[in-house]
Write an enzyme that holds these catalytic residues in place. Structure first.
Site, PDB file in Angstrom:
ATOM      1  N   ASP A  30       0.846  -1.194   0.000  1.00  0.00           N
ATOM      2  CA  ASP A  30       0.000   0.000   0.000  1.00  0.00           C
ATOM      3  C   ASP A  30       0.885   1.248   0.000  1.00  0.00           C
ATOM      4  OD1 ASP A  30      -3.206   0.539   1.045  1.00  0.00           O
ATOM      5  OD2 ASP A  30      -1.771   2.200   1.188  1.00  0.00           O
ATOM      6  N   ILE A  31       0.483   2.237  -0.784  1.00  0.00           N
ATOM      7  CA  ILE A  31       1.275   3.462  -0.911  1.00  0.00           C
ATOM      8  C   ILE A  31       1.224   4.303   0.371  1.00  0.00           C
ATOM      9  CG2 ILE A  31      -0.496   5.057  -1.796  1.00  0.00           C
ATOM     10  CD1 ILE A  31       1.514   5.774  -4.038  1.00  0.00           C
ATOM     11  N   ASN A  88     -12.792  -2.968   2.542  1.00  0.00           N
ATOM     12  CA  ASN A  88     -13.696  -1.833   2.660  1.00  0.00           C
ATOM     13  C   ASN A  88     -14.657  -1.857   1.476  1.00  0.00           C
ATOM     14  OD1 ASN A  88     -12.490  -0.718   5.013  1.00  0.00           O
ATOM     15  ND2 ASN A  88     -10.844   0.146   3.766  1.00  0.00           N
ATOM     16  N   GLY A  94     -15.227   3.708   3.773  1.00  0.00           N
ATOM     17  CA  GLY A  94     -14.027   4.422   3.358  1.00  0.00           C
ATOM     18  C   GLY A  94     -13.350   3.840   2.133  1.00  0.00           C
ATOM     19  N   GLN A  95     -14.105   3.101   1.316  1.00  0.00           N
ATOM     20  CA  GLN A  95     -13.485   2.575   0.093  1.00  0.00           C
ATOM     21  C   GLN A  95     -13.136   3.733  -0.833  1.00  0.00           C
ATOM     22  OE1 GLN A  95     -15.748  -0.303  -2.199  1.00  0.00           O
ATOM     23  NE2 GLN A  95     -14.090  -0.555  -3.690  1.00  0.00           N
ATOM     24  N   HIS A 101     -10.210  -4.920  -3.369  1.00  0.00           N
ATOM     25  CA  HIS A 101      -8.882  -5.180  -2.815  1.00  0.00           C
ATOM     26  C   HIS A 101      -9.001  -5.645  -1.376  1.00  0.00           C
ATOM     27  CE1 HIS A 101      -9.856  -0.886  -2.485  1.00  0.00           C
ATOM     28  NE2 HIS A 101      -9.209  -0.872  -1.327  1.00  0.00           N
ATOM     29  N   HIS A 103      -7.030  -5.768   2.103  1.00  0.00           N
ATOM     30  CA  HIS A 103      -5.895  -5.236   2.864  1.00  0.00           C
ATOM     31  C   HIS A 103      -5.337  -6.346   3.763  1.00  0.00           C
ATOM     32  CE1 HIS A 103      -6.742  -0.802   2.292  1.00  0.00           C
ATOM     33  NE2 HIS A 103      -7.953  -1.279   2.052  1.00  0.00           N
TER      34      HIS A 103
HETATM   35  P1  DGP Z   1      -9.535   1.663   0.427  1.00  0.00           P
HETATM   36  O1  DGP Z   1      -9.742   2.819   1.337  1.00  0.00           O
HETATM   37  O2  DGP Z   1      -9.969   0.339   1.047  1.00  0.00           O
HETATM   38  O3  DGP Z   1     -10.151   1.876  -0.945  1.00  0.00           O
HETATM   39  O4  DGP Z   1      -7.988   1.532   0.232  1.00  0.00           O
HETATM   40  C1  DGP Z   1      -7.304   1.972  -0.903  1.00  0.00           C
HETATM   41  C2  DGP Z   1      -5.850   1.870  -0.606  1.00  0.00           C
HETATM   42  O5  DGP Z   1      -5.146   1.962  -1.821  1.00  0.00           O
HETATM   43  C3  DGP Z   1      -5.301   2.966   0.295  1.00  0.00           C
HETATM   44  O6  DGP Z   1      -4.843   2.377   1.516  1.00  0.00           O
HETATM   45  C4  DGP Z   1      -4.149   3.573  -0.479  1.00  0.00           C
HETATM   46  C5  DGP Z   1      -3.923   2.595  -1.600  1.00  0.00           C
HETATM   47  N1  DGP Z   1      -3.531   3.190  -2.863  1.00  0.00           N
HETATM   48  C6  DGP Z   1      -4.208   4.148  -3.537  1.00  0.00           C
HETATM   49  N2  DGP Z   1      -3.559   4.452  -4.678  1.00  0.00           N
HETATM   50  C7  DGP Z   1      -2.463   3.659  -4.720  1.00  0.00           C
HETATM   51  C8  DGP Z   1      -1.405   3.503  -5.664  1.00  0.00           C
HETATM   52  O7  DGP Z   1      -1.340   4.147  -6.711  1.00  0.00           O
HETATM   53  N3  DGP Z   1      -0.450   2.584  -5.349  1.00  0.00           N
HETATM   54  C9  DGP Z   1      -0.496   1.832  -4.205  1.00  0.00           C
HETATM   55  N4  DGP Z   1       0.500   0.962  -4.014  1.00  0.00           N
HETATM   56  N5  DGP Z   1      -1.486   1.950  -3.314  1.00  0.00           N
HETATM   57  C10 DGP Z   1      -2.449   2.855  -3.563  1.00  0.00           C
END
Ligand code: DGP
Length: 115
Positions: A30-31, A88, A94-95, A101, A103
């Site tokens: 996760d970023i 989520n 908070g999606q 995906h 986590h």
């Molecule tokens: P959610 O809130 O469940 O939709 O989580 C989305 C997650 O995705 C959040 O924790 C940050 C991650 N994320 C968003 N954009 C990117 C990206 O471009 N690269 C990566 N590695 N993660 C990302």
């Protein structure tokens, strides 16, 4: 071609720290990590969210994602200490990214209930 950010990661159009891949799934860091280990496991197929999964067509895929999550936890060495799986779904949860995906969070103690 899909503008979805996770589809772009699948197609290698934007970079990600990929930790696992097979024919139907991809796992990457996760970023914006919320724990020492924070990995996202996604299907390569674009499914916007859990509620969009088809009960028949995607049954095996959903099971596969959970087993990949478990495998990723093993690869990260957090199986014994424990880890958390989160999906989520929708606005109140908070999606933020509309591509299903899972986590995988671990490497620290976590509170309950989640915020
Ligand atoms: P959610 O809130 O469940 O939709 O989580 C989305 C997650 O995705 C959040 O924790 C940050 C991650 N994320 C968003 N954009 C990117 C990206 O471009 N690269 C990566 N590695 N993660 C990302």
């Amino acid at each position: 071609m899909s503008e979805c950010i996770f589809c772009k990661i699948v197609r290698r159009e934007i970079p990600a720290d990929i930790v696992y891949e097979d024919e139907i799934s991809l796992a990457f860091r996760d970023i914006n990590p919320q724990a020492p280990t924070h990995i996202l496991v996604i299907p390569k197929e674009h499914i916007p969210s859990l509620v969009d999964a088809d009960p028949v067509k995607h049954e095996a895929l959903l099971g596969h994602l959970l087993l990949v999550a478990r495998r990723v936890a093993d690869l990260e060495g957090i199986t014994d200490s424990g880890f958390r799986i989160v999906i989520n779904n929708g606005k109140d949860a908070g999606q933020a990214v509309d591509h299903l995906h899972v986590h995988v969070l671990g490497g620290r103690e976590m509170g309950w209930p989640p915020g």
